[in-house]
Design an enzyme around this catalytic site. Structure first.
Site, short mmCIF file in Angstrom:
data_model
loop_
_atom_site.label_atom_id
_atom_site.label_comp_id
_atom_site.label_asym_id
_atom_site.label_seq_id
_atom_site.Cartn_x
_atom_site.Cartn_y
_atom_site.Cartn_z
N GLU A 197 5.18 -4.07 11.96
CA GLU A 197 4.06 -3.11 11.86
C GLU A 197 2.96 -3.85 11.15
O GLU A 197 3.09 -4.19 9.97
CB GLU A 197 4.43 -1.94 10.95
CG GLU A 197 5.41 -0.94 11.51
CD GLU A 197 5.60 0.21 10.50
OE1 GLU A 197 6.60 0.89 10.63
OE2 GLU A 197 4.76 0.40 9.60
N CYS B 218 -3.20 0.86 7.06
CA CYS B 218 -3.26 0.24 8.38
C CYS B 218 -3.94 1.17 9.37
O CYS B 218 -4.66 0.75 10.25
CB CYS B 218 -1.87 -0.11 8.87
SG CYS B 218 -0.78 1.30 8.96
N ASN C 244 0.79 -1.24 0.00
CA ASN C 244 0.00 0.00 0.00
C ASN C 244 0.82 1.29 0.00
O ASN C 244 0.33 2.33 -0.42
CB ASN C 244 -1.03 -0.01 1.14
CG ASN C 244 -0.40 -0.03 2.50
OD1 ASN C 244 0.76 -0.39 2.65
ND2 ASN C 244 -1.16 0.35 3.50
P1 NAP Z 1 1.06 -9.07 3.34
O1 NAP Z 1 0.27 -9.90 2.42
O2 NAP Z 1 1.27 -9.53 4.72
O3 NAP Z 1 2.45 -8.83 2.59
C1 NAP Z 1 3.44 -7.98 3.14
C2 NAP Z 1 4.81 -8.42 2.66
O4 NAP Z 1 5.12 -9.70 3.19
C3 NAP Z 1 4.94 -8.55 1.15
O5 NAP Z 1 6.21 -8.12 0.77
C4 NAP Z 1 4.79 -10.05 0.94
O6 NAP Z 1 5.37 -10.50 -0.26
C5 NAP Z 1 5.56 -10.55 2.14
N1 NAP Z 1 5.30 -11.92 2.51
C6 NAP Z 1 4.22 -12.69 2.26
N2 NAP Z 1 4.37 -13.91 2.80
C7 NAP Z 1 5.58 -13.93 3.40
C8 NAP Z 1 6.33 -14.91 4.13
N3 NAP Z 1 5.86 -16.14 4.37
N4 NAP Z 1 7.54 -14.56 4.60
C9 NAP Z 1 8.05 -13.34 4.38
N5 NAP Z 1 7.40 -12.38 3.69
C10 NAP Z 1 6.18 -12.67 3.21
O7 NAP Z 1 0.42 -7.60 3.47
P2 NAP Z 1 -0.13 -6.63 2.34
O8 NAP Z 1 -1.34 -7.24 1.74
O9 NAP Z 1 0.98 -6.23 1.44
O10 NAP Z 1 -0.55 -5.36 3.20
C11 NAP Z 1 -1.78 -5.27 3.84
C12 NAP Z 1 -1.67 -5.52 5.32
O11 NAP Z 1 -0.56 -4.82 5.84
C13 NAP Z 1 -2.86 -5.02 6.11
O12 NAP Z 1 -3.19 -5.95 7.10
C14 NAP Z 1 -2.36 -3.74 6.75
O13 NAP Z 1 -3.03 -3.37 7.92
C15 NAP Z 1 -0.94 -4.06 6.99
N6 NAP Z 1 -0.14 -2.83 7.05
C16 NAP Z 1 0.27 -2.40 8.27
C17 NAP Z 1 0.99 -1.22 8.38
C18 NAP Z 1 1.45 -0.69 9.71
O14 NAP Z 1 2.23 0.23 9.70
N7 NAP Z 1 0.98 -1.20 10.84
C19 NAP Z 1 1.32 -0.51 7.24
C20 NAP Z 1 0.89 -0.99 6.01
C21 NAP Z 1 0.16 -2.16 5.92
P3 NAP Z 1 4.45 -10.79 -1.55
O15 NAP Z 1 3.86 -9.50 -1.94
O16 NAP Z 1 5.42 -11.33 -2.52
O17 NAP Z 1 3.43 -11.80 -1.12
O1 G3H Z 2 -0.82 1.59 5.97
C1 G3H Z 2 -0.13 1.93 6.92
C2 G3H Z 2 0.63 3.16 6.95
O2 G3H Z 2 1.64 3.09 7.91
C3 G3H Z 2 -0.31 4.31 7.20
O3 G3H Z 2 0.32 5.51 7.04
O4 G3H Z 2 -1.31 6.95 8.26
O5 G3H Z 2 0.38 7.93 6.73
O6 G3H Z 2 -1.53 6.62 5.82
P1 G3H Z 2 -0.59 6.81 6.96
#
Ligand code: NAP
Ligand code: G3H
Length: 481
Positions: free
Chosen positions: A257, A291, A161
């Site tokens: 995160e 997030c 994202n």
């Molecule tokens: P995701 O599916 O968990 O993927 C995140 C990263 O992890 C990608 O680079 C993915 O690679 C990699 N990955 C997947 N499986 C893995 C494994 N087994 N081992 C190591 N790496 C692996 O998350 P997303 O769909 O990109 O993002 C959405 C989620 O992220 C939401 O739940 C959101 O809340 C959370 N998020 C949290 C924050 C925060 O700051 N708290 C910020 C942004 C997003 P691939 O793409 O190759 O699968």
């Molecule tokens: O998606 C997660 C990001 O850490 C959120 O950042 O609050 O600046 O959109 P933001």
């Protein structure tokens, strides 16, 4: 060799060269916005991943020994390069992850600012001295020098994202602290991420200090996470993936995160116009795929009708369409994500939620949906929707908001809308979250604030200064005089 070959085939970065994988396999990345191919990225073999990590390990030893000013200068030049290419990289982000151009370009500029701030804070890292006699029986003449040293090789894994910003928010502090970096971008987001890395190479990155590994997380993720040469993992993404990484990484440090279910709590005396504006901005920007998006509203019953009316008016005014049309609600990242949101809406409707506003689905494009009278037996009351739907739960007592929030598995942020500072502070102190916003939407920035999630929302603290600290460890040298 340039970053891009024929047929939009992007290489992976190895020692400042863009290479094609010996696997002969690539992963095609299609735009969620217009379904056109954005590019193909290399599906690297384990052997290539091994070489990439080994080479970072070797280069890191030299990088750590450089004068910090050299590292600071590199970061400033990197920021310059990103600023110069903000339009181009912004366009890639827009196309690759379906983000409106103004936000996509804004992400690049925000990243350049974050990198500069990181460079400046990096200059002010200092260790400390301790005398032995601070402990009973200790020797006054004994002196401990506590130096701040890098961990070594940092594995940075970023989500789709914010493919540039959330990657750089790991890479910049890791580099300024003297670490080497193995960067694993989200596959959907890898092209934008690699253009950001190309800017770093053009800024003068020494060979091998950062290498990129590409391939599906489900294929190479476990291998890279469990690699014995990785000293620290900095991950942003979904809670399930984060928990898996945490289990697999045995001796490496892990900073996570993860997801959130941020509430906006609106009390009876809250400024409803302000609350409605902040809630809609917080819940629906980038179609709720953040997030820190507001993911549920907990509103006092006596002002709920008025708030819902105000929120509805603003939701219905949101521009729905393509990222290329600079719409506010754009197609979701993929079909699966859109299906999941629809499933949550259907469950809520079946169980009696009132649909205040919604629209037809066109492919991945979901119109914004507002649900009122949501109750705790509905999945959307608890699950992270990560999409353009907002549930409203009516409460009869402010303490009910605390119970509902603290019962949930996440703990990223929360917003409270009230004019009474005592109530605001009482609730803020009781909410089990990393950050509480009073009379404002939930949000990570400004980027020098500490940023953290508790419970299933994360582990460790980010935000520029804290991120630099997390990329360093103590090294203690004791002088016995
Ligand atoms: P995701 O599916 O968990 O993927 C995140 C990263 O992890 C990608 O680079 C993915 O690679 C990699 N990955 C997947 N499986 C893995 C494994 N087994 N081992 C190591 N790496 C692996 O998350 P997303 O769909 O990109 O993002 C959405 C989620 O992220 C939401 O739940 C959101 O809340 C959370 N998020 C949290 C924050 C925060 O700051 N708290 C910020 C942004 C997003 P691939 O793409 O190759 O699968
Ligand atoms: O998606 C997660 C990001 O850490 C959120 O950042 O609050 O600046 O959109 P933001």
């Amino acid at each position: 060799m340039t970053i891009q070959h024929e047929d939009k085939r992007f290489g992976f970065l190895f020692n400042n060269e863009w290479k094609q994988s010996e696997s002969g396999r690539t992963i095609e990345i299609y735009s969620p916005d217009d379904e056109q191919m954005v590019g193909q990225v290399q599906a690297m073999t384990q052997n290539e991943v091994n070489e990439a990590i080994a080479s970072v390990k070797e280069a890191q030893a030299h990088w750590e020994n450089k004068n910090v000013h050299e590292r600071v200068n590199l970061l400033h030049r990197w920021a310059d390069e990103l600023e110069k290419r903000a339009d181009e990289i912004g366009e890639t982000i827009q196309h690759e992850v379906g983000k409106a151009f103004s936000s996509a370009r804004g992400e690049v500029i925000r990243t350049a600012e974050l990198i500069r701030h990181t460079a400046e804070d990096g200059l002010r890292v200092n260790g400390e001295l301790m005398q032995g006699d601070g402990f009973p029986g200790g020797d006054k003449e004994q002196l401990a020098m506590i130096k701040k040293v890098p961990h070594g090789v940092v594995l940075a894994i970023s989500p789709f994202n914010y493919p540039v910003n959330l990657a750089a928010a790991k890479i910049a502090p890791a580099l300024i602290a003297g670490n080497g970096v193995v960067f694993k971008p989200a596959t959907q987001g890898a092209v934008s991420g690699m253009q950001m890395v190309e800017a770093l190479v053009n800024a003068g990155l020494p060979e091998g200090v950062l290498n990129v590994v590409t391939g599906r997380g489900s294929e190479i993720g476990d291998f890279v996470v469990q690699h014995p040469t990785i000293d620290l993992i900095s991950f942003t993404g979904g809670t399930e993936t984060g928990q898996r990484i945490s289990e697999k990484a045995t001796m490496a440090g892990v900073i996570l995160e993860l997801g959130g279910k941020d509430p906006a709590i609106v009390l009876s005396d809250g400024d409803l116009d302000k609350a409605a504006k902040e809630i809609v901005g917080g819940a629906f920007s980038y179609s709720g795929q953040r997030c820190t998006a507001i993911k549920r509203v907990l509103v006092m019953e006596d002002v709920a009708d008025q708030l819902v009316e105000k929120v509805q008016e603003k939701v219905e005014a949101l521009k729905v369409g393509k990222a290329s049309e600079n719409a506010q609600i754009t197609p979701m990242i993929n079909d699966g994500a859109a299906d999941y949101v629809e499933e949550l809406i259907a469950d809520a409707k079946d169980k009696g939620a009132k649909v205040v506003t919604t629209g037809e689905r066109q492919g991945n494009l979901l119109h914004p949906t507002l649900l009122d009278n949501v109750t705790t037996d509905m999945r959307i009351a608890w699950e992270e929707q990560f999409g353009p739907v907002l549930p409203i739960i009516r409460i009869s007592n402010p303490l009910e908001a605390i119970e509902l929030e603290n019962e949930n598995e996440y703990g990223l942020q929360g917003s409270i809308f009230t004019k009474n500072i005592d109530d605001a502070m009482m609730l803020a102190n009781k909410l089990e979250v990393g950050t509480v916003q009073i009379n404002g939407k939930t949000s990570r920035g400004p980027d020098h604030y500490p940023f953290l999630g508790v419970k299933n929302s994360g582990q460790g603290v980010q935000g520029i200064g804290r991120s630099i600290s997390s990329m360093l460890r103590d090294k203690v040298i004791v002088m016995n005089m």
